[in-house]
Scaffold this motif. Structure first.
Motif, PDB file in Angstrom:
ATOM      1  N   GLU A  58       0.828  -1.205   0.000  1.00 59.32           N
ATOM      2  CA  GLU A  58       0.000   0.000   0.000  1.00 59.32           C
ATOM      3  C   GLU A  58       0.865   1.259   0.000  1.00 59.32           C
ATOM      4  O   GLU A  58       0.557   2.234  -0.682  1.00 59.32           O
ATOM      5  N   LEU A  61       2.275   1.738  -3.499  1.00 60.34           N
ATOM      6  CA  LEU A  61       1.239   2.211  -4.415  1.00 60.34           C
ATOM      7  C   LEU A  61       0.952   3.694  -4.187  1.00 60.34           C
ATOM      8  O   LEU A  61       0.744   4.449  -5.144  1.00 60.34           O
ATOM      9  N   ALA A  62       0.945   4.130  -2.923  1.00 56.34           N
ATOM     10  CA  ALA A  62       0.732   5.548  -2.622  1.00 56.34           C
ATOM     11  C   ALA A  62       1.889   6.391  -3.156  1.00 56.34           C
ATOM     12  O   ALA A  62       1.672   7.470  -3.723  1.00 56.34           O
ATOM     13  N   LYS A  64       3.798   5.657  -5.684  1.00 58.77           N
ATOM     14  CA  LYS A  64       3.668   5.662  -7.148  1.00 58.77           C
ATOM     15  C   LYS A  64       2.635   6.691  -7.584  1.00 58.77           C
ATOM     16  O   LYS A  64       2.837   7.420  -8.554  1.00 58.77           O
ATOM     17  N   THR A  65       1.539   6.786  -6.852  1.00 60.72           N
ATOM     18  CA  THR A  65       0.497   7.755  -7.180  1.00 60.72           C
ATOM     19  C   THR A  65       1.017   9.182  -7.041  1.00 60.72           C
ATOM     20  O   THR A  65       0.750  10.045  -7.891  1.00 60.72           O
ATOM     21  N   ASP A  68       3.342   9.808 -10.001  1.00 64.97           N
ATOM     22  CA  ASP A  68       2.581   9.958 -11.239  1.00 64.97           C
ATOM     23  C   ASP A  68       1.890  11.317 -11.296  1.00 64.97           C
ATOM     24  O   ASP A  68       1.831  11.953 -12.352  1.00 64.97           O
ATOM     25  N   THR A  69       1.365  11.776 -10.161  1.00 65.63           N
ATOM     26  CA  THR A  69       0.718  13.084 -10.096  1.00 65.63           C
ATOM     27  C   THR A  69       1.733  14.193 -10.344  1.00 65.63           C
ATOM     28  O   THR A  69       1.452  15.150 -11.060  1.00 65.63           O
TER      29      THR A  69
END
Length: 87
Positions: A58, A61-62, A64-65, A68-69
């Protein structure tokens, strides 16, 4: 009778006390973070390890977000590189 092992190495490798000692010390370096983590995980229950793996997933994934943002905010513009001659 021979059991296919060479000399005393085979008998020493199969003693239960040697396996216990080897399981306690994963890394010979005192403050090795990888050895510390592996030693802790080896002594933990499978439920704890599963929980930590899910939490790590988790977190990644956070992260990575967020990345990406950040890339989307910059418009994906590539930076221009200059060749600098060093004399």
């Amino acid at each position: 009778m021979s059991d296919g092992r060479s000399g005393g190495r085979g008998s020493a490798a199969t003693s239960p006390s040697d396996g216990d000692i080897q399981g306690e010390h994963v890394c010979p370096v005192t403050f090795c973070p990888i050895g510390f983590a592996l030693g802790t995980v080896n002594r933990s229950s499978p439920e704890v390890v599963d929980h930590l793996l899910v939490a790590a997933r988790e977190f990644l994934l956070a992260a990575k977000t967020v990345l990406d943002t950040r890339v989307a905010d910059t418009g994906g513009a590539s930076t221009k590189l200059e060749k600098i001659e060093i004399a």
